[in-house]
Design a protein around this motif. Structure first.
Motif, PDB file in Angstrom:
ATOM      1  N   GLY A  40       0.781  -1.232   0.000  1.00 59.69           N
ATOM      2  CA  GLY A  40       0.000   0.000   0.000  1.00 59.69           C
ATOM      3  C   GLY A  40       0.812   1.280   0.000  1.00 59.69           C
ATOM      4  N   LYS A  41       2.129   1.175  -0.052  1.00 63.26           N
ATOM      5  CA  LYS A  41       2.970   2.379   0.000  1.00 63.26           C
ATOM      6  C   LYS A  41       2.815   3.255  -1.237  1.00 63.26           C
ATOM      7  CE  LYS A  41       6.671   0.559   2.870  1.00 63.26           C
ATOM      8  NZ  LYS A  41       7.832  -0.317   2.737  1.00 63.26           N
ATOM      9  N   CYS A  42       2.367   2.662  -2.315  1.00 68.76           N
ATOM     10  CA  CYS A  42       2.314   3.378  -3.589  1.00 68.76           C
ATOM     11  C   CYS A  42       1.024   4.173  -3.775  1.00 68.76           C
ATOM     12  CB  CYS A  42       2.439   2.368  -4.728  1.00 68.76           C
ATOM     13  SG  CYS A  42       1.212   1.066  -4.596  1.00 68.76           S
ATOM     14  N   ILE A  43       0.035   3.969  -2.912  1.00 67.94           N
ATOM     15  CA  ILE A  43      -1.295   4.555  -3.128  1.00 67.94           C
ATOM     16  C   ILE A  43      -1.234   6.077  -3.240  1.00 67.94           C
ATOM     17  CG2 ILE A  43      -3.588   4.889  -2.093  1.00 67.94           C
ATOM     18  CD1 ILE A  43      -3.383   2.093  -2.901  1.00 67.94           C
ATOM     19  N   GLN A  44      -0.510   6.695  -2.311  1.00 71.83           N
ATOM     20  CA  GLN A  44      -0.465   8.154  -2.294  1.00 71.83           C
ATOM     21  C   GLN A  44       0.197   8.704  -3.550  1.00 71.83           C
ATOM     22  OE1 GLN A  44       1.153   9.559   1.419  1.00 71.83           O
ATOM     23  NE2 GLN A  44       0.293  11.592   1.102  1.00 71.83           N
ATOM     24  N   MET A  45       1.295   8.069  -3.938  1.00 72.62           N
ATOM     25  CA  MET A  45       2.013   8.477  -5.149  1.00 72.62           C
ATOM     26  C   MET A  45       1.135   8.265  -6.382  1.00 72.62           C
ATOM     27  SD  MET A  45       5.302   9.069  -6.535  1.00 72.62           S
ATOM     28  CE  MET A  45       6.592   8.110  -5.776  1.00 72.62           C
ATOM     29  N   ALA A  46       0.415   7.152  -6.418  1.00 69.97           N
ATOM     30  CA  ALA A  46      -0.458   6.870  -7.558  1.00 69.97           C
ATOM     31  C   ALA A  46      -1.535   7.947  -7.674  1.00 69.97           C
ATOM     32  CB  ALA A  46      -1.093   5.487  -7.410  1.00 69.97           C
ATOM     33  N   GLN A  47      -2.122   8.338  -6.556  1.00 70.20           N
ATOM     34  CA  GLN A  47      -3.150   9.388  -6.574  1.00 70.20           C
ATOM     35  C   GLN A  47      -2.564  10.701  -7.081  1.00 70.20           C
ATOM     36  OE1 GLN A  47      -6.704   9.175  -5.611  1.00 70.20           O
ATOM     37  NE2 GLN A  47      -6.432  10.956  -6.927  1.00 70.20           N
ATOM     38  N   GLN A  48      -1.343  11.000  -6.652  1.00 71.89           N
ATOM     39  CA  GLN A  48      -0.673  12.222  -7.086  1.00 71.89           C
ATOM     40  C   GLN A  48      -0.485  12.233  -8.606  1.00 71.89           C
ATOM     41  OE1 GLN A  48       0.247  14.763  -4.828  1.00 71.89           O
ATOM     42  NE2 GLN A  48       0.360  15.809  -6.792  1.00 71.89           N
ATOM     43  N   ILE A  49      -0.085  11.102  -9.145  1.00 73.46           N
ATOM     44  CA  ILE A  49       0.146  11.021 -10.596  1.00 73.46           C
ATOM     45  C   ILE A  49      -1.173  11.143 -11.350  1.00 73.46           C
ATOM     46  CG2 ILE A  49       0.920   9.484 -12.449  1.00 73.46           C
ATOM     47  CD1 ILE A  49       3.039   8.504 -10.347  1.00 73.46           C
ATOM     48  N   ILE A  50      -2.229  10.536 -10.821  1.00 69.44           N
ATOM     49  CA  ILE A  50      -3.557  10.688 -11.438  1.00 69.44           C
ATOM     50  C   ILE A  50      -3.930  12.172 -11.463  1.00 69.44           C
ATOM     51  CG2 ILE A  50      -6.023  10.240 -11.141  1.00 69.44           C
ATOM     52  CD1 ILE A  50      -5.183   7.516  -9.874  1.00 69.44           C
ATOM     53  N   ASP A  51      -3.792  12.836 -10.319  1.00 67.01           N
ATOM     54  CA  ASP A  51      -4.143  14.260 -10.236  1.00 67.01           C
ATOM     55  C   ASP A  51      -3.309  15.090 -11.205  1.00 67.01           C
ATOM     56  OD1 ASP A  51      -5.910  13.584  -8.258  1.00 67.01           O
ATOM     57  OD2 ASP A  51      -4.689  14.345  -6.611  1.00 67.01           O
ATOM     58  N   ASP A  52      -2.007  14.852 -11.230  1.00 68.74           N
ATOM     59  CA  ASP A  52      -1.121  15.627 -12.103  1.00 68.74           C
ATOM     60  C   ASP A  52      -1.484  15.412 -13.566  1.00 68.74           C
ATOM     61  OD1 ASP A  52       0.171  16.460  -9.866  1.00 68.74           O
ATOM     62  OD2 ASP A  52       2.012  15.328 -10.214  1.00 68.74           O
ATOM     63  N   THR A  53      -1.826  14.190 -13.917  1.00 71.31           N
ATOM     64  CA  THR A  53      -2.160  13.889 -15.312  1.00 71.31           C
ATOM     65  C   THR A  53      -3.456  14.567 -15.708  1.00 71.31           C
ATOM     66  OG1 THR A  53      -1.069  11.756 -15.048  1.00 71.31           O
ATOM     67  CG2 THR A  53      -2.478  12.016 -16.981  1.00 71.31           C
ATOM     68  N   ILE A  54      -4.420  14.588 -14.804  1.00 73.97           N
ATOM     69  CA  ILE A  54      -5.692  15.252 -15.086  1.00 73.97           C
ATOM     70  C   ILE A  54      -5.473  16.753 -15.261  1.00 73.97           C
ATOM     71  CG2 ILE A  54      -7.950  15.860 -14.098  1.00 73.97           C
ATOM     72  CD1 ILE A  54      -7.961  13.004 -12.880  1.00 73.97           C
ATOM     73  N   VAL A  55      -4.628  17.345 -14.427  1.00 72.56           N
ATOM     74  CA  VAL A  55      -4.317  18.768 -14.563  1.00 72.56           C
ATOM     75  C   VAL A  55      -3.659  19.031 -15.914  1.00 72.56           C
ATOM     76  CG1 VAL A  55      -2.876  20.642 -13.683  1.00 72.56           C
ATOM     77  CG2 VAL A  55      -4.188  19.248 -12.104  1.00 72.56           C
ATOM     78  N   ASP A  56      -2.701  18.214 -16.278  1.00 67.78           N
ATOM     79  CA  ASP A  56      -2.034  18.354 -17.581  1.00 67.78           C
ATOM     80  C   ASP A  56      -3.053  18.324 -18.707  1.00 67.78           C
ATOM     81  OD1 ASP A  56       0.371  18.508 -16.454  1.00 67.78           O
ATOM     82  OD2 ASP A  56       1.112  16.560 -17.109  1.00 67.78           O
ATOM     83  N   GLU A  57      -3.969  17.360 -18.634  1.00 64.21           N
ATOM     84  CA  GLU A  57      -4.972  17.205 -19.675  1.00 64.21           C
ATOM     85  C   GLU A  57      -5.838  18.436 -19.772  1.00 64.21           C
ATOM     86  OE1 GLU A  57      -6.766  13.364 -20.496  1.00 64.21           O
ATOM     87  OE2 GLU A  57      -4.991  13.905 -21.632  1.00 64.21           O
ATOM     88  N   SER A  58      -6.261  19.000 -18.631  1.00 67.63           N
ATOM     89  CA  SER A  58      -7.171  20.127 -18.695  1.00 67.63           C
ATOM     90  C   SER A  58      -6.429  21.379 -19.192  1.00 67.63           C
ATOM     91  CB  SER A  58      -7.849  20.374 -17.349  1.00 67.63           C
ATOM     92  OG  SER A  58      -6.907  20.511 -16.343  1.00 67.63           O
ATOM     93  N   LEU A  59      -5.145  21.505 -18.893  1.00 68.98           N
ATOM     94  CA  LEU A  59      -4.355  22.613 -19.454  1.00 68.98           C
ATOM     95  C   LEU A  59      -4.309  22.496 -20.968  1.00 68.98           C
ATOM     96  CD1 LEU A  59      -1.309  22.865 -17.028  1.00 68.98           C
ATOM     97  CD2 LEU A  59      -3.160  24.501 -17.308  1.00 68.98           C
ATOM     98  N   PHE A  60      -4.091  21.268 -21.408  1.00 63.14           N
ATOM     99  CA  PHE A  60      -4.010  21.022 -22.838  1.00 63.14           C
ATOM    100  C   PHE A  60      -5.311  21.412 -23.526  1.00 63.14           C
ATOM    101  CE2 PHE A  60      -4.098  18.079 -26.522  1.00 63.14           C
ATOM    102  CZ  PHE A  60      -2.953  18.535 -27.146  1.00 63.14           C
ATOM    103  N   LYS A  61      -6.442  21.054 -22.902  1.00 62.74           N
ATOM    104  CA  LYS A  61      -7.752  21.363 -23.488  1.00 62.74           C
ATOM    105  C   LYS A  61      -7.968  22.874 -23.570  1.00 62.74           C
ATOM    106  CE  LYS A  61     -10.239  17.277 -22.158  1.00 62.74           C
ATOM    107  NZ  LYS A  61     -10.663  16.742 -20.870  1.00 62.74           N
ATOM    108  N   ASP A  62      -7.536  23.613 -22.534  1.00 61.12           N
ATOM    109  CA  ASP A  62      -7.701  25.054 -22.536  1.00 61.12           C
ATOM    110  C   ASP A  62      -6.958  25.705 -23.706  1.00 61.12           C
ATOM    111  OD1 ASP A  62      -9.276  24.966 -20.384  1.00 61.12           O
ATOM    112  OD2 ASP A  62      -7.779  25.619 -18.929  1.00 61.12           O
ATOM    113  N   VAL A  63      -5.806  25.139 -24.006  1.00 58.64           N
ATOM    114  CA  VAL A  63      -5.001  25.690 -25.100  1.00 58.64           C
ATOM    115  C   VAL A  63      -5.686  25.409 -26.442  1.00 58.64           C
ATOM    116  CG1 VAL A  63      -2.769  25.502 -26.285  1.00 58.64           C
ATOM    117  CG2 VAL A  63      -2.844  25.564 -23.802  1.00 58.64           C
ATOM    118  N   GLY A  64      -6.438  24.333 -26.450  1.00 64.04           N
ATOM    119  CA  GLY A  64      -7.207  24.089 -27.644  1.00 64.04           C
ATOM    120  C   GLY A  64      -6.828  22.815 -28.330  1.00 64.04           C
TER     121      GLY A  64
END
Ligand code: FES
Length: 64
Positions: A40-64
């Motif tokens: 279970g040590k990886c759970i927190q890191m995995a959540q962080q990567i999910i969050d970061d990836t979603i943020v990246d995606e939404s930035l990309f969408k804003d740019v068009g």
């Protein structure tokens, strides 16, 4: 980079699951990839990567 040592899951695999399968949290991620059910040590890191990836995606969408 390995996120889950127990199952050998990488950050790239997690990012791909977010982008291609619409994974939004660790519970959904675990339906795609085996991770987090040993130590279970990886759970927190995995959540962080999910969050970061979603943020990246939404930035990309804003740019068009
Ligand atoms: Fe993922 Fe142990 S590092 S379950």
């Amino acid at each position: 980079m390995y996120v889950c040592m127990c199952y050998g899951v990488t950050d790239k695999q997690i990012a791909r699951a977010v982008k291609e399968s619409g994974v939004g949290n660790v519970r959904q991620l675990r339906q795609q990839l085996q991770l987090g059910s040993q130590c279970g040590k990886c759970i927190q890191m995995a959540q962080q990567i999910i969050d970061d990836t979603i943020v990246d995606e939404s930035l990309f969408k804003d740019v068009g």
